[in-house]
Design a protein around this motif. Sequence first.
Motif, PDB file in Angstrom:
ATOM      1  N   ILE A 226       0.413  -1.623  -0.045  1.00 22.70           N
ATOM      2  CA  ILE A 226      -0.295  -0.029   0.504  1.00 22.70           C
ATOM      3  C   ILE A 226       0.195   1.688  -0.439  1.00 22.70           C
ATOM      4  CG2 ILE A 226      -1.711   1.397   1.185  1.00 22.70           C
ATOM      5  CD1 ILE A 226      -3.025  -1.300   2.061  1.00 22.70           C
ATOM      6  N   MET A 227       1.932   1.177   0.494  1.00 24.02           N
ATOM      7  CA  MET A 227       3.339   2.077   0.723  1.00 24.02           C
ATOM      8  C   MET A 227       3.476   2.793  -0.420  1.00 24.02           C
ATOM      9  SD  MET A 227       6.439   2.387   2.930  1.00 24.02           S
ATOM     10  CE  MET A 227       6.241   2.065   4.244  1.00 24.02           C
ATOM     11  N   LEU A 228       3.872   1.659  -1.437  1.00 26.14           N
ATOM     12  CA  LEU A 228       4.361   1.709  -2.745  1.00 26.14           C
ATOM     13  C   LEU A 228       3.472   2.350  -3.708  1.00 26.14           C
ATOM     14  CD1 LEU A 228       6.342  -1.509  -3.322  1.00 26.14           C
ATOM     15  CD2 LEU A 228       6.894   1.269  -2.651  1.00 26.14           C
ATOM     16  N   GLU A 229       2.408   1.708  -3.139  1.00 25.69           N
ATOM     17  CA  GLU A 229       1.121   2.462  -4.617  1.00 25.69           C
ATOM     18  C   GLU A 229       0.583   3.673  -4.028  1.00 25.69           C
ATOM     19  OE1 GLU A 229      -0.012  -0.424  -6.257  1.00 25.69           O
ATOM     20  OE2 GLU A 229      -1.610   1.707  -7.096  1.00 25.69           O
ATOM     21  N   THR A 230       0.718   4.082  -2.909  1.00 31.61           N
ATOM     22  CA  THR A 230       0.515   5.258  -2.325  1.00 31.61           C
ATOM     23  C   THR A 230       1.486   6.476  -2.693  1.00 31.61           C
ATOM     24  OG1 THR A 230       0.127   4.329   0.268  1.00 31.61           O
ATOM     25  CG2 THR A 230       0.531   6.996  -0.117  1.00 31.61           C
ATOM     26  N   VAL A 231       2.526   6.000  -3.116  1.00 30.04           N
ATOM     27  CA  VAL A 231       4.182   7.133  -3.429  1.00 30.04           C
ATOM     28  C   VAL A 231       3.160   7.205  -5.108  1.00 30.04           C
ATOM     29  CG1 VAL A 231       6.430   6.105  -3.708  1.00 30.04           C
ATOM     30  CG2 VAL A 231       5.671   6.055  -1.657  1.00 30.04           C
ATOM     31  N   ALA A 232       2.836   5.847  -5.595  1.00 33.11           N
ATOM     32  CA  ALA A 232       3.018   5.741  -6.752  1.00 33.11           C
ATOM     33  C   ALA A 232       1.756   6.595  -7.338  1.00 33.11           C
ATOM     34  CB  ALA A 232       2.050   3.947  -7.534  1.00 33.11           C
ATOM     35  N   LEU A 233       0.919   7.233  -6.435  1.00 31.65           N
ATOM     36  CA  LEU A 233      -0.598   8.203  -6.686  1.00 31.65           C
ATOM     37  C   LEU A 233       0.579   9.205  -6.406  1.00 31.65           C
ATOM     38  CD1 LEU A 233      -3.129   5.595  -4.793  1.00 31.65           C
ATOM     39  CD2 LEU A 233      -3.016   6.063  -7.576  1.00 31.65           C
ATOM     40  N   GLY A 234       1.388   9.683  -6.156  1.00 29.94           N
ATOM     41  CA  GLY A 234       1.584  10.866  -5.747  1.00 29.94           C
ATOM     42  C   GLY A 234       1.791  11.269  -4.525  1.00 29.94           C
TER      43      GLY A 234
END
Length: 296
Positions: A226-234
């Motif tokens: 989820i952390m990586l996904e959150t970063v990918a969403l900017g």
Amino acid sequence: MDSKLLKCFLHVLDAGGLTSASERLHLTQSALSRQLKQLESDLGVALFQRTGRGLIPTETGRQLERRARPLMAELERLAADIASDRQGVTGALALAVPPSVGVAAPANLIRRYRDLYPQVRLRVVSALSGAIQDGLLRGRLDLGLVHHPLTSAGLLHETLWRERLWLVAESAAGLDPETPVPLGEALAGPLVLTGSRHGLRVLVEGQAAGLGLALDVTVEVDSLRIMLETVALGLGRTLLPYRAIEAELASGRLCAAPVISPEVERVTVLAWPADRALSRAAEAMAELIRAELRHP
DNA sequence: GATGCATATTGGGACGCTCA
DNA sequence: TGAGCGTCCCAATATGCATC
């Protein structure tokens, strides 16, 4: 107070009620109710608050749980060690690894361990460092790979490997692996980090304190994916070792650059409870981890 | 040490009570 | 009304003790 009553007590806590615990223990609900009553009578205190919808542990019950879990785990290890004298390495082993270690290394470790010690009931769980330390202290885990620094003095540890931290951002941020980012700059923007009980957060906060910086943590996420996904969403940037972001960099969803001035290393250690001796099954796993995973 | 008896402990089933 | 817990009764098993 005997071990049988304590075992019943812990099963009731784990199951959240008498009925489901009695199914696990292959007893009837009434028999288990009496075991619980017997334990409370022996101790002279109420361990649960009875409601019409189940049992709620009292503070004393929670206190007993904290002491009883390591005791029961130690008894199980003792029984397994005695059995091992006759039958080789046996018993149960619970190992925890953080998700940033990836899946290939733990899978290979499991295969190798199963080949060498087929009689051990092996349980491997994936969790963040804080949860792993809790599990070790509470007796639910025997061994864990944890990111240093540890937040508890109740654990022993030895270093396995060190990894340099990278600044990670959404792909549009334009970070370049060939263009390192100074730490002060990396910590300046909004960050997505784990909660304060996990190793990554402790490490990053320590570095920020050293530079006299206040962190701007926009989101706390206790999950690597989820952390990586959150970063990918900017929604913010984060700091992670290259191994944890390799797949996302290859897919082009994230970009990253190594941190310099100073370089920051995350240390991964093998940890175990200081107040309990390692079972033979755990010692065997520790040896295998040292042989397979440790590198300078 | 083996055996038999008395007592204690443990577990299952049935049923009642409480509460959401 | 149904889920979950407590209590009562009965049966099976374990334990302690006396006797041979």
